[in-house]
Write a protein that holds these residues in place. Sequence first.
Motif, short mmCIF file in Angstrom:
data_model
loop_
_atom_site.label_atom_id
_atom_site.label_comp_id
_atom_site.label_asym_id
_atom_site.label_seq_id
_atom_site.Cartn_x
_atom_site.Cartn_y
_atom_site.Cartn_z
N ALA A 1 0.63 -1.13 0.05
CA ALA A 1 0.41 -0.07 0.27
C ALA A 1 0.55 1.47 -0.24
O ALA A 1 1.40 1.68 0.62
N ASN A 2 1.25 2.25 -0.74
CA ASN A 2 1.75 3.14 -1.12
C ASN A 2 0.78 4.49 -1.13
O ASN A 2 0.80 5.95 -1.41
N GLY A 3 -0.07 4.26 -1.23
CA GLY A 3 -1.45 5.24 -0.75
C GLY A 3 -2.63 4.67 -0.24
O GLY A 3 -3.50 3.41 0.45
N VAL A 4 -3.88 5.90 0.13
CA VAL A 4 -5.02 5.47 0.85
C VAL A 4 -5.82 5.35 -0.05
O VAL A 4 -5.83 7.02 -0.33
N PRO A 5 -7.41 5.45 0.45
CA PRO A 5 -7.53 4.37 1.36
C PRO A 5 -6.76 3.06 0.34
O PRO A 5 -7.30 3.03 -0.51
N PHE A 6 -6.45 1.81 1.90
CA PHE A 6 -6.15 1.15 0.87
C PHE A 6 -7.19 -0.38 1.72
O PHE A 6 -6.84 -0.52 3.64
N PHE A 7 -8.30 -0.93 1.47
CA PHE A 7 -9.01 -2.05 2.19
C PHE A 7 -8.36 -3.63 2.24
O PHE A 7 -8.09 -4.08 0.46
N VAL A 8 -8.02 -4.07 3.12
CA VAL A 8 -7.47 -5.36 3.06
C VAL A 8 -8.68 -6.14 3.82
O VAL A 8 -9.10 -6.03 4.72
N LEU A 9 -9.25 -7.37 2.46
CA LEU A 9 -10.74 -8.24 2.95
C LEU A 9 -9.52 -9.61 3.43
O LEU A 9 -8.84 -10.49 2.71
N ASP A 10 -10.05 -10.10 4.42
CA ASP A 10 -9.67 -11.33 5.16
C ASP A 10 -8.35 -11.91 4.69
O ASP A 10 -7.93 -13.15 4.47
N ARG A 11 -7.57 -10.58 4.55
CA ARG A 11 -6.03 -10.81 3.98
C ARG A 11 -5.91 -11.66 2.53
O ARG A 11 -4.47 -12.26 2.09
N ASP B 1 -6.57 2.34 -11.49
CA ASP B 1 -5.57 3.64 -11.59
C ASP B 1 -6.23 4.72 -11.68
O ASP B 1 -6.06 5.71 -11.36
N THR B 2 -7.10 4.89 -12.15
CA THR B 2 -8.14 6.50 -11.68
C THR B 2 -8.97 6.33 -10.45
O THR B 2 -9.50 7.20 -11.22
N ALA B 3 -8.78 5.67 -10.06
CA ALA B 3 -9.94 5.91 -8.91
C ALA B 3 -8.37 6.74 -7.65
O ALA B 3 -7.42 6.27 -7.24
N GLU B 4 -9.30 7.72 -7.25
CA GLU B 4 -8.44 9.21 -6.41
C GLU B 4 -7.69 8.41 -5.31
O GLU B 4 -8.91 7.52 -4.58
N ALA B 5 -7.20 8.66 -5.30
CA ALA B 5 -6.61 8.36 -3.42
C ALA B 5 -5.22 9.11 -3.16
O ALA B 5 -5.14 9.92 -3.68
N CYS B 6 -5.31 9.35 -2.10
CA CYS B 6 -3.51 9.93 -1.08
C CYS B 6 -3.04 8.92 -0.83
O CYS B 6 -3.00 8.21 -0.94
N GLY B 7 -1.30 9.81 -1.53
CA GLY B 7 -0.13 8.85 -0.80
C GLY B 7 0.65 10.26 -0.37
O GLY B 7 0.52 11.13 -0.13
N PRO B 8 1.59 9.51 -0.93
CA PRO B 8 3.27 10.41 0.32
C PRO B 8 2.98 11.86 -0.20
O PRO B 8 3.89 12.28 0.54
N ASP B 9 3.02 11.59 -1.68
CA ASP B 9 2.95 13.16 -2.97
C ASP B 9 2.09 13.38 -2.18
O ASP B 9 2.07 15.28 -3.41
N GLY B 10 0.71 13.19 -1.90
CA GLY B 10 -0.33 14.39 -1.21
C GLY B 10 -0.91 13.40 -2.18
O GLY B 10 -1.21 12.19 -2.60
N CYS B 11 -3.04 14.36 -1.95
CA CYS B 11 -3.88 13.61 -2.45
C CYS B 11 -3.66 14.09 -4.45
O CYS B 11 -4.20 14.48 -4.61
#
Length: 238
Positions: free
Chosen positions: A180-190, A223-233
Amino acid sequence: MRVEIWSDIACPWCYVGKARFEKALEAFPHREQVEVVHRSFELDPDRAKADAGPVIPMLAQKYGLSEAQAEAAEDNVGAQAAAEGLEYRTRGRDHGNTFDMHRLLHFAKEQGRQDELVQILYRANFAEERSVFTEGDERLVELAVEAGLDAGSAREVLADPAAYADEVRADEREAAQLGANGVPFFVLDRQYGVSGAQPAEVFTQALTQAWGERSPLTLIQDDTAEACGPDGCAVPQT
């Protein structure tokens, strides 16, 4: 089944993504058997606690935009939030370090009040006029009490910089290990990973696939879904 959500209170797409996930979860036939756990991810971990500033100039500087363009980007996020039934102030918000909020969320988890607190913090940051960054610890204590936590205990957590710090850092290391290099990041039951503020339909698909399955983590990513990462949103284009 357990769903872990890596997110940051300063991330607008985490606010929107949580609402979209919850819409899918509400319609999921096995929703009563799904445990949701919120994990820590700081977008700006090196930012000083006292360093808070307005969002619009920050967006303009980070992305090389004019302030008018930054305002249009905020309007776009606000419209998407409104579509999910969320209040979103597109003007007058600020941005800052969220480490203390994450520490408080780990305390809230121990008390069984984590989901209540994360939603209250989102609302306070994105919908209310008062700041969660500039009013000091007592503002966070006030919000913790609203979530059902003891004021004195919350105050003690905030006064001790080491309290739950290891838990926050452990979440962040685990996010990196999971890719995960950005958020939100959802993990379902690993088993399945969903990156970004996906439409509710994508979360429905992931919940259905993860239910009863045992397999290595598979990343469901657009890749088109919006997310926030270390470089910003991500800045939506109008």
